[in-house]
Design a protein around this motif. Sequence first.
Motif, PDB file in Angstrom:
ATOM      1  N   GLU A 101      37.441  26.020  42.439  1.00 24.61           N
ATOM      2  CA  GLU A 101      36.844  26.678  43.605  1.00 24.61           C
ATOM      3  C   GLU A 101      35.528  26.009  43.979  1.00 24.61           C
ATOM      4  O   GLU A 101      35.200  25.851  45.160  1.00 24.61           O
ATOM      5  CB  GLU A 101      36.623  28.160  43.315  1.00 24.61           C
ATOM      6  N   ILE A 133      41.949  27.061  47.076  1.00 22.56           N
ATOM      7  CA  ILE A 133      42.030  26.081  45.995  1.00 22.56           C
ATOM      8  C   ILE A 133      43.297  25.242  46.152  1.00 22.56           C
ATOM      9  O   ILE A 133      44.405  25.765  46.271  1.00 22.56           O
ATOM     10  CB  ILE A 133      42.043  26.790  44.631  1.00 22.56           C
ATOM     11  N   THR A 134      43.094  23.937  46.145  1.00 20.95           N
ATOM     12  CA  THR A 134      44.233  23.012  46.287  1.00 20.95           C
ATOM     13  C   THR A 134      44.704  22.566  44.905  1.00 20.95           C
ATOM     14  O   THR A 134      43.992  22.717  43.910  1.00 20.95           O
ATOM     15  CB  THR A 134      43.817  21.778  47.100  1.00 20.95           C
ATOM     16  N   SER A 148      45.146  19.505  44.005  1.00 24.16           N
ATOM     17  CA  SER A 148      44.330  18.373  43.560  1.00 24.16           C
ATOM     18  C   SER A 148      43.020  18.868  42.954  1.00 24.16           C
ATOM     19  O   SER A 148      42.500  18.273  41.998  1.00 24.16           O
ATOM     20  CB  SER A 148      44.044  17.429  44.732  1.00 24.16           C
ATOM     21  N   ALA A 149      42.492  19.972  43.524  1.00 21.50           N
ATOM     22  CA  ALA A 149      41.248  20.537  42.984  1.00 21.50           C
ATOM     23  C   ALA A 149      41.492  21.061  41.571  1.00 21.50           C
ATOM     24  O   ALA A 149      40.641  20.899  40.680  1.00 21.50           O
ATOM     25  CB  ALA A 149      40.733  21.653  43.886  1.00 21.50           C
ATOM     26  N   LEU A 155      34.958  22.957  43.608  1.00 25.66           N
ATOM     27  CA  LEU A 155      35.306  21.648  44.172  1.00 25.66           C
ATOM     28  C   LEU A 155      35.818  21.749  45.610  1.00 25.66           C
ATOM     29  O   LEU A 155      35.453  20.952  46.468  1.00 25.66           O
ATOM     30  CB  LEU A 155      36.369  20.959  43.305  1.00 25.66           C
ATOM     31  N   SER A 156      36.657  22.785  45.862  1.00 24.96           N
ATOM     32  CA  SER A 156      37.339  22.803  47.161  1.00 24.96           C
ATOM     33  C   SER A 156      37.109  24.048  47.991  1.00 24.96           C
ATOM     34  O   SER A 156      37.607  24.163  49.107  1.00 24.96           O
ATOM     35  CB  SER A 156      38.845  22.628  46.941  1.00 24.96           C
TER      36      SER A 156
END
Length: 550
Positions: free
Chosen positions: A530, A537-538, A540-541, A532-533
């Motif tokens: 979270e 949330i993706t 990849s994250a 990070l993106s």
Amino acid sequence: MLLSLSIKNYALIESLETDFSNQFSVITGETGAGKSILLGALGLVLGNRADLTSLKDKEQKCIIEAQFAISNYNLQSFFEDNDMDYEDKTIIRREILPSGKSRAFVNDSPVNLQELQELGAMLLDIHSQHQTRELTEENYQIEILDAVANNVELLTSYKIALSDFKSIQKELKQLIEEKETLVKEHEYNSFLLNELLAANLVEGEQETLEQELEQLSNVEFIKENFERVLAIANEEQVGAIVNLKEIKLALQKVANFSISNAQLLERMSSSLLEIEDIISECEQSNDKIVADPERLELVNTKLQTIYTLQKKHQVQTIAELLVIQNELDAKVIRVDDLDGAINKLASDLKVKQKKVDEIAYSIFENRKKAAPILIEKIRTILAQLGMLEANFQIEINHSDSYGVKGKDEVVLLFSANKGTSFGLLKKVASGGEMSRIMLAIKAILANYSKLPTIIFDEIDTGVSGEIAIKMGEIMKEMSKTMQVFAITHLPQIAAKGNSHYKVSKRNLGETTISELNLLTTEERIQQIAEMLSGKDITESALQHAKALLN
């Protein structure tokens, strides 16, 4: 080391109890979730001032309690000196009452805020963003240098020696000022003293002299009346003595006829004897009374001297004049005594000054030796943090003035890039550079300081990416010798923690409350992803979060 924290009825926190690990802990959460509230609560435990705005429910008291493990930090003497009960696991409790009053306890013993602040300073260092400015202050720069120079014992000795030196210096100054004042008054005091000594005063003589003056001033009148008494008493035909003797003779003739007559005779005989004695004394006094103009003038002059002195010194008696005479004598003698005392103190002062100077010079020498070591250590850490060309100069000037930390003036100069001139930190270093420099210094101090716990409050301001990873690694390395907390917004740093706590807030009925929770491994992955993106949330994250954690 901070073992646990309990908070009740503080700001947005209704009730919170958390245990902490002894390694590297990170605390994350959205802006406004309550991270600053945690620091505020800890600040109260460390002795910060409180007010009613700290209470969530104004009708209930606020209680903040922190438990510390302190067995490894040699604090027994501090507890003894401050009359506190020592425990290896010490509990500090702070209470804020609805009335606004505040109370503090260490192991259930009440303490004042100063004692709490002194103890707190030995247990916990909260490093917030604004404290980075401390790095630009000379006192803090000296503290850093002294830690590397291992000047702790020397500084303690210097403090004691300086206190002794200043104490004698102050006493000497007071004596010199006293002498200057007495010297200014010396001539006048000597004059007053000599004036009193010349008067040759004797306690009680004023009344005697005043009686003598009265008699000498009325010699003729007194003699005239004495002679009249003698004439009345001794006149041959009708004198008082002759008549009284006739009365006595008449009483003798009738004394045998009654007891009362005999008693009258006895009384008459006694009276006649008394009157004859009085007349005899009057004759003696009359013979002694002689006009003596010289004695009259002498007595009058002495009394006028006494009256003049009493008026000058605003007193009523010779006894009071004698007290003043003794005081003046002491002041006149004191000038000579002060010379000896001043010379002795001046000699003692030289000895004390020499001792202070010797210790101060040893501190100076240690600082000179430590300066290049400190610079090299800072440069090594800053190189890891992406400041490859950063360089420092430490200017140490030994002065003549005595400061609380020695006689040195210390200036830390900084150059961020190769070829640029050195300048004062506050003028040439950016916010991001200051954060990294401060982290480097704290990391160095961790190896020299015995401080159990440090909390970094968003020291990562102005950095990101690979530098953030390095900052996290440095803080984790610090946690090998001390307990480290980092409040951070960066996933790279959050991933380095041995323990990860999340601060969050939620609505409970009509109120909002803050919570602090220790995250599981899965929850950490979610939290870092979270960070990070964002909320969405993706995949990849999530993978990136797992990679950071690994």
